[in-house]
Design a protein around this motif. Structure first.
Motif, PDB file in Angstrom:
ATOM      1  N   HIS A  63       0.861  -1.194   0.000  1.00 54.57           N
ATOM      2  CA  HIS A  63       0.000   0.000   0.000  1.00 54.57           C
ATOM      3  C   HIS A  63       0.889   1.232   0.000  1.00 54.57           C
ATOM      4  CE1 HIS A  63      -3.828   2.169   1.482  1.00 54.57           C
ATOM      5  NE2 HIS A  63      -2.917   3.099   1.236  1.00 54.57           N
ATOM      6  N   HIS A  65       1.830   5.211  -2.296  1.00 57.62           N
ATOM      7  CA  HIS A  65       1.372   6.253  -3.217  1.00 57.62           C
ATOM      8  C   HIS A  65       2.599   6.821  -3.909  1.00 57.62           C
ATOM      9  CE1 HIS A  65      -2.665   6.121  -1.469  1.00 57.62           C
ATOM     10  NE2 HIS A  65      -2.051   5.978  -0.308  1.00 57.62           N
ATOM     11  N   LYS A 279     -10.017   0.534  -5.611  1.00 57.03           N
ATOM     12  CA  LYS A 279      -9.694   1.155  -4.321  1.00 57.03           C
ATOM     13  C   LYS A 279     -10.891   1.978  -3.856  1.00 57.03           C
ATOM     14  CE  LYS A 279      -7.568   2.854  -0.766  1.00 57.03           C
ATOM     15  NZ  LYS A 279      -6.682   4.016  -0.761  1.00 57.03           N
ATOM     16  N   HIS A 363      -5.588  -0.948   6.225  1.00 55.70           N
ATOM     17  CA  HIS A 363      -5.313  -0.403   7.567  1.00 55.70           C
ATOM     18  C   HIS A 363      -5.929  -1.270   8.677  1.00 55.70           C
ATOM     19  CE1 HIS A 363      -4.007   2.736   4.967  1.00 55.70           C
ATOM     20  NE2 HIS A 363      -5.218   3.172   4.693  1.00 55.70           N
ATOM     21  N   ASP A 428       2.021   2.947   3.242  1.00 60.17           N
ATOM     22  CA  ASP A 428       1.176   4.111   2.972  1.00 60.17           C
ATOM     23  C   ASP A 428       2.047   5.364   2.850  1.00 60.17           C
ATOM     24  OD1 ASP A 428      -1.196   5.292   2.317  1.00 60.17           O
ATOM     25  OD2 ASP A 428      -1.997   5.357   4.346  1.00 60.17           O
TER      26      ASP A 428
HETATM   27 ZN   LIG Z   1      -3.113   5.221   1.417  1.00 58.64          ZN
END
Ligand SMILES: [Zn+2]
Length: 525
Positions: A63, A65, A279, A363, A428
């Protein structure tokens, strides 16, 4: 047959095959034609002497970005500025490198750390002094306020968000907050050229951190123009073989209809770029007091967080994904949000043709015991970020937000693992970096949160590979893809200082895509 081959010898290779109780190792490994050929010996065109270093399968960040990583590298980092002069000088440097008319962006300034009497947000006047030919936007560390120069104010559509534009004597100070910040994010969304640049910077950073596969979770604001510059950038980089690491991509729900209409099943693509599914967001975050709890925030009585999607929309999106055999990755942090997502997953599972759609909860920080059992029963993957445990220490952010009970019961990696829930670990990008996350998993404050080194490494390699339908990755076994990382120290022998271990080299498909400049690798033969 090109016979490309690379041998690593004279160190310790952890294959991460089998279980942590056995922990199979070898002294070396040979990669041939992009795959693992042999463990312990064999000749190759190039042989690297490991000099006792450690080799692991390349990390899979389940996960992340990439655009955020790339933007932070590409734009100006203001978090280290000690005073306003330093912040303004850093922006001026960026402007000198940026074509007139293009945005100059800065991130993370924190005026509360600046000398007394100077601790106000950056103003329009100051930023006009940096440049009047570039629009400038400098974001505060909390992301809830942005300072703009006059050119920047002109470039952002602030219609209807007047309350969030700060004024003094009727004049805009340059500082905007909340909804106006979203408008700034939209206005500064990269064009295709910049999207490609930041994507490649993000991917190169991944390679430096030992990541060989990264799943990009499509978390940016929706662009104003038709199409998405990041989609265009991903596909153009793929066509030109410009990504040093493998990328899996989850498509934002706003574009989910297109994905479902095309019936693109999860795993579509090749081993460099694949489409992995949908997502979806269901709630907010603990830090922003917007995760949907089954109680109230300890430091904000009466607030129990919020859903960011309604149930009908959730069900509709899940049903469309199921028809096309697409995996779903749903962000759910608070207990109430996790419950709603599990209910919807349970409802949609029979609609899949495949018996392992690899549905994920992103999460799952505040999952209860019952919810953990349900995840195991439904075979829902827990995509978790052990680096979030940085906020779980006594006296930390999570205790302040959630109180004593949830300080102990957030991010219970061990509880998940023992209940039989599949774990896929990721960052993340807060911060990006598997070794930092693994350090927190191994050294977590509470037993129910803590994994062994072998468990944490498997969850950050094989766990992610499974979640992304990448069964040829995640361990170093003959025939699997030649994705590996060379570390300067052995995490099994230094469990308390895993965050200090350095990546010496990263190998993707048998090719070295990153090599530390110093001390570097010794090639022999
Ligand atoms: Zn995220």
């Amino acid at each position: 047959m090109n016979g490309d081959s690379l041998a690593l010898s004279g160190g310790t290779v952890y294959t991460l095959a089998g279980s942590p109780t056995e922990e199979p190792t070898a002294d070396g490994i040979v990669f041939r034609d992009g795959r693992v050929a042999d463990l312990a010996g064999g000749t190759a065109e190039r042989t690297i002497d490991l000099e006792g270093r450690t080799v692991l399968p390349g990390f899979v960040d389940a996960h992340a970005h990439l655009p955020w990583v790339g933007i932070a590298l590409h734009e100006t980092d203001l978090s280290a500025a000690d005073d306003r002069e330093e912040a303004l000088a850093a922006l001026a440097e960026n402007a000198a490198d940026t074509a007139a008319g293009d945005w100059v962006l800065g991130f993370g300034y924190d005026e509360s750390t600046w000398p007394a009497g100077q601790d106000d947000p950056l103003t329009r006047g100051e930023l006009d002094g940096v440049s009047e030919t570039h629009p400038i936007a400098a974001k505060r560390v909390d992301g809830h306020a942005v300072s703009l120069n006059a050119t920047g104010l002109e470039r952002v559509d602030l219609d209807g968000v007047d309350d969030d534009v700060r004024r003094e004597g009727g004049e805009a100070t340059g500082v905007v907050v909340e909804d106006a910040v979203i408008r700034v994010t939209e206005a500064t969304y990269p064009d295709r050229g910049k999207a490609r640049t930041v994507l490649e910077k993000g991917a190169r950073r991944a390679a430096e951190l030992g990541i060989t596969t990264v799943y990009d979770m499509a978390g940016m604001a929706t662009p104003n123009e038709p199409g998405d510059p990041f989609h265009a950038a991903l596909f153009s980089a793929w066509r030109e073989d410009a990504l040093p690491v493998r990328v899996g991509y989850y498509v934002h729900i706003d574009r989910g209809d297109a994905l479902a209409d095309l019936e693109i099943a999860s795993g579509f693509g090749d081993d460099r770029l694949s489409i992995l599914g949908l997502k979806v967001f269901s709630d907010g975050s603990i830090g922003a007091q917007s995760a949907k709890l089954d109680g109230e925030f300890a430091d904000d009585p009466g607030n129990d967080g919020q859903f960011v999607i309604d149930r009908d929309r959730l069900r509709e999106a899940f049903a469309a994904a199921a028809r096309a055999n697409q995996s779903i990755a749903t962000h759910a942090i608070g207990t109430e949000a996790i419950e709603v997502v599990l209910d919807a997953y349970e409802e949609v599972l029979p609609a899949y043709e495949t018996d392992d759609p690899r549905l994920r909860i992103e999460h799952a920080e505040l999952a209860t015991d019952d919810q953990i059992e349900r995840m195991a029963e439904l075979d829902v993957i827990a995509s978790m970020q052990p680096n979030f445990l940085q906020w779980s220490a006594p006296g930390g952010l999570y205790e302040a937000r959630l109180g004593e009970r949830w300080r102990r019961e957030n991010n219970r990696l061990r509880r998940m693992h023992e209940a039989g829930v599949r774990l896929a670990l990721g960052s993340d990008t807060m911060p990006f970096g598997p070794l930092y996350g693994i350090h927190h998993a191994v050294n977590a404050p509470h037993d129910a949160q803590r994994l062994s080194v072998g468990e944490a490494l498997r969850a950050y390699t094989r766990g992610g590979a499974y979640a992304g339908f990448a069964d040829e990755r995640g361990s170093l076994e003959p025939g699997k893809l030649a994705d590996a990382v060379v570390l300067d120290r052995d995490p099994f022998e230094h469990p308390e200082e895993i965050d200090e271990i350095e990546v010496v080299a990263t190998v993707v498909g048998g090719e070295i895509v990153y090599e530390a400049p110093d001390p570097g690798l010794e090639t022999t033969g």
